[in-house]
Write a protein that holds these residues in place. Structure first.
Motif, PDB file in Angstrom:
ATOM      1  N   LEU A  43       0.835  -1.211   0.000  1.00 29.92           N
ATOM      2  CA  LEU A  43       0.000   0.000   0.000  1.00 29.92           C
ATOM      3  C   LEU A  43       0.867   1.258   0.000  1.00 29.92           C
ATOM      4  CD1 LEU A  43      -2.828  -1.002   2.509  1.00 29.92           C
ATOM      5  CD2 LEU A  43      -3.106  -0.571   0.073  1.00 29.92           C
ATOM      6  N   LEU A  44       1.918   1.245   0.801  1.00 29.62           N
ATOM      7  CA  LEU A  44       2.807   2.412   0.884  1.00 29.62           C
ATOM      8  C   LEU A  44       3.528   2.627  -0.447  1.00 29.62           C
ATOM      9  CD1 LEU A  44       4.237   1.874   4.474  1.00 29.62           C
ATOM     10  CD2 LEU A  44       2.823   3.780   3.719  1.00 29.62           C
ATOM     11  N   THR A  97      -1.251   5.545  -8.782  1.00 29.90           N
ATOM     12  CA  THR A  97      -2.022   4.678  -7.861  1.00 29.90           C
ATOM     13  C   THR A  97      -2.186   5.295  -6.478  1.00 29.90           C
ATOM     14  OG1 THR A  97       0.061   3.545  -7.361  1.00 29.90           O
ATOM     15  CG2 THR A  97      -1.402   2.504  -8.983  1.00 29.90           C
ATOM     16  N   ARG A  98      -1.790   6.549  -6.349  1.00 28.59           N
ATOM     17  CA  ARG A  98      -1.767   7.216  -5.042  1.00 28.59           C
ATOM     18  C   ARG A  98      -3.138   7.225  -4.364  1.00 28.59           C
ATOM     19  NH1 ARG A  98       2.057  10.646  -2.840  1.00 28.59           N
ATOM     20  NH2 ARG A  98       1.322  12.338  -1.518  1.00 28.59           N
ATOM     21  N   GLU A  99      -4.140   7.713  -5.067  1.00 22.88           N
ATOM     22  CA  GLU A  99      -5.463   7.848  -4.450  1.00 22.88           C
ATOM     23  C   GLU A  99      -6.087   6.494  -4.173  1.00 22.88           C
ATOM     24  OE1 GLU A  99      -6.960  12.211  -6.097  1.00 22.88           O
ATOM     25  OE2 GLU A  99      -8.389  10.552  -5.863  1.00 22.88           O
ATOM     26  N   PHE A 155      -4.547   5.056  -1.110  1.00 24.92           N
ATOM     27  CA  PHE A 155      -4.982   5.731   0.118  1.00 24.92           C
ATOM     28  C   PHE A 155      -6.402   5.315   0.497  1.00 24.92           C
ATOM     29  CE2 PHE A 155      -4.226   8.558   3.471  1.00 24.92           C
ATOM     30  CZ  PHE A 155      -5.376   9.270   3.729  1.00 24.92           C
ATOM     31  N   THR A 156      -7.252   5.171  -0.503  1.00 22.30           N
ATOM     32  CA  THR A 156      -8.615   4.684  -0.245  1.00 22.30           C
ATOM     33  C   THR A 156      -8.555   3.303   0.397  1.00 22.30           C
ATOM     34  OG1 THR A 156      -9.418   5.947  -2.142  1.00 22.30           O
ATOM     35  CG2 THR A 156     -10.856   4.203  -1.327  1.00 22.30           C
ATOM     36  N   SER A 157      -7.627   2.490  -0.063  1.00 24.42           N
ATOM     37  CA  SER A 157      -7.462   1.146   0.517  1.00 24.42           C
ATOM     38  C   SER A 157      -7.014   1.224   1.971  1.00 24.42           C
ATOM     39  CB  SER A 157      -6.439   0.335  -0.280  1.00 24.42           C
ATOM     40  OG  SER A 157      -6.872   0.155  -1.609  1.00 24.42           O
ATOM     41  N   ASN A 173     -10.315  14.099  10.286  1.00 23.59           N
ATOM     42  CA  ASN A 173      -9.091  14.888  10.486  1.00 23.59           C
ATOM     43  C   ASN A 173      -7.861  13.988  10.498  1.00 23.59           C
ATOM     44  OD1 ASN A 173     -10.466  17.280  10.623  1.00 23.59           O
ATOM     45  ND2 ASN A 173     -10.566  17.317  12.861  1.00 23.59           N
ATOM     46  N   VAL A 174      -8.013  12.826  11.125  1.00 24.13           N
ATOM     47  CA  VAL A 174      -6.893  11.878  11.200  1.00 24.13           C
ATOM     48  C   VAL A 174      -6.465  11.467   9.783  1.00 24.13           C
ATOM     49  CG1 VAL A 174      -6.258   9.501  11.817  1.00 24.13           C
ATOM     50  CG2 VAL A 174      -7.388  10.962  13.500  1.00 24.13           C
ATOM     51  N   PHE A 175      -7.400  11.107   8.946  1.00 23.43           N
ATOM     52  CA  PHE A 175      -7.030  10.636   7.603  1.00 23.43           C
ATOM     53  C   PHE A 175      -6.494  11.768   6.729  1.00 23.43           C
ATOM     54  CE2 PHE A 175      -7.562   6.288   7.707  1.00 23.43           C
ATOM     55  CZ  PHE A 175      -8.755   5.893   8.287  1.00 23.43           C
TER      56      PHE A 175
END
Lengths: 245, 181
Positions: B8-9, B17-19, B22-24, B53-55
């Motif tokens: 994922l990172l 594939t960034r978004e 991140f959704t994953s 806020n955390v995400f």
């Protein structure tokens, strides 16, 4: 899952009562569909944040290039803004002056400050003769020795007892050196200096120094007869000239 | 099925594939983080605000994540800090004293539409809200999230020894509360 068993065991050890309580969180779950929509909501917030941070205003291309000269032009045209307290003071004491504004009437050539520079005056470079530190110390010693020698000689000359060098402190203390020197003949001073030759460069006057190589050269060019003649004229009574000078 | 954190990172660092990556990440950790936050702030709407806020913070900081800890440890740390910041701001907004914070949270527990004073699980929640902030965190992470002390130490930036002591005191206080109520 060993560590989970450890956690349960740890709790039972601390408090069997708490270990026996039902573990699930009793708060009601979020509304239906919350987990499905949350990622989209978060990405929407992220996109909004990106838009908000984007600079929407345009700037002319060369805006900052000519900014200083534009500012100077504006200041010349409208005058330098005045601090409120200064303006208030002026209005109190001289309303007419306060109303006149501070427009600069003098004109400045175009690009004056950009081309401005200061030409530093060039120092006149004279011939610099440097005395090494040791030579400077030598001269100090020689000068002190000459003065002391003159004072002693004067004491010898002007004391009543003509018994040679008188080492009386009082007699030496009361010597008037300037007067004593003026009464010495050139021959006597030259004799003393010959007995204590000075090495290094000799400054005769400003800009007219004789360097040691030049002095040596002059001495070397003297003939033997000339040297002998000089020594005969200036030597000590009874002094025998060595041969081969 | 969730992807491995490393994968994922890696995908997050690629612009194409960034978004999606991140959704994953959100889908993989949203529930865990939500309940961790909810147990601190009690109210669902507050928990929702804090979680978003955390995400957002994670999105802004994930490029600089050094991977010297597990991803979920790092996420828990952010979620904990955001929860504490929220509670601090609430204190200032309502001008409540420190001792009244716990009462305020207990009142929120009672105000939950599912609240049942007769049930042990609700008594446990009331008991937890009586704890000081740090003990509450330690208890929740150990009891509900079953987090090892080693990971908890990285989340809370506290030594393992202090955490063990804190957990011990928390459990004893809860036991006392349950016995007396």
């Amino acid at each position: 899952m060993d560590y989970k068993r450890d956690i349960s065991g740890e709790l039972a050890e601390i408090s069997p009562l708490v270990a026996g309580l039902p573990k699930h969180t009793p708060y009601g779950p979020p509304e239906a569909g919350y987990w499905e929509t949350l990622p989209g909501v978060v990405m929407g917030q992220i996109h909004l944040q990106a838009v908000q941070h984007r600079q929407v205003y345009e700037l002319p291309e060369d805006y900052f290039d000519n900014f200083p000269s534009k500012m100077m032009g504006l200041l010349q045209e409208y005058g330098v803004p005045v601090a409120p307290e200064i303006q208030a003071e002026l209005e109190e004491h001289a309303p007419l002056l306060a109303s006149m504004g501070r427009k600069t009437v003098f004109e400045l050539p175009q690009g004056y400050f950009e081309q401005f520079h200061v030409e530093l005056p060039v120092k006149a470079q004279g011939r610099v003769v440097s005395f090494p530190r040791r030579t400077q110390q030598w001269f100090a010693y020689v000068a002190a020795a000459v003065v002391a020698g003159i004072m002693v000689s004067a004491a010898f000359i002007f004391t009543d007892e003509n018994t040679g060098l008188k080492s009386s402190y009082n007699a030496v203390e009361n010597i008037n050196v300037s007067e004593g020197i003026s009464k010495l003949s050139e021959e006597e001073i030259a004799n003393y200096l010959n007995a204590h030759p000075v090495t290094g460069e000799i400054a005769t006057s400003a800009g007219n120094e004789i360097s040691e190589p030049e002095f040596q050269n002059a001495v070397e060019n003297l003939s033997e007869e000339e040297i002998q003649q000089y020594l005969l004229e200036n030597g000590e009574p009874g002094e025998v000239l060595p041969r081969g000078i | 099925m969730h992807l491995d954190d490393k994968e994922l990172l890696y995908q997050f660092k690629q612009s194409a594939t960034r978004e999606r990556a991140f959704t994953s990440i959100i889908k993989k950790y949203q529930e865990k983080l939500y309940w961790h936050i909810r147990r601190m702030v009690i109210d669902h709407d507050d928990a929702n605000d804090v979680l978003q806020n955390v995400f957002i913070k994670v999105w802004n900081a994930l490029d600089n994540f050094r991977e010297d800890s597990q991803l979920y440890t790092w996420l828990y740390r952010i979620a904990t800090n955001e929860s504490l910041t929220f509670l601090e701001q609430q204190k200032k907004r309502t001008s409540v004293s420190l001792s009244n914070v716990e009462n305020g949270l207990a009142n929120k527990v009672i105000a939950d539409k599912h609240f049942d004073a007769g049930k042990l699980e609700w008594k446990l929640q009331l008991a937890i809200q009586q704890l000081p902030e740090k003990q509450r965190l330690v208890f929740n992470l150990r009891y509900y999230d079953e987090m090892p002390y080693e990971e908890m130490s990285k989340v809370l930036d506290t030594s393992e020894g202090a955490l063990k002591a804190s957990y011990h005191h928390a459990v004893k206080k809860i036991e006392e509360f349950i016995k007396n109520h």
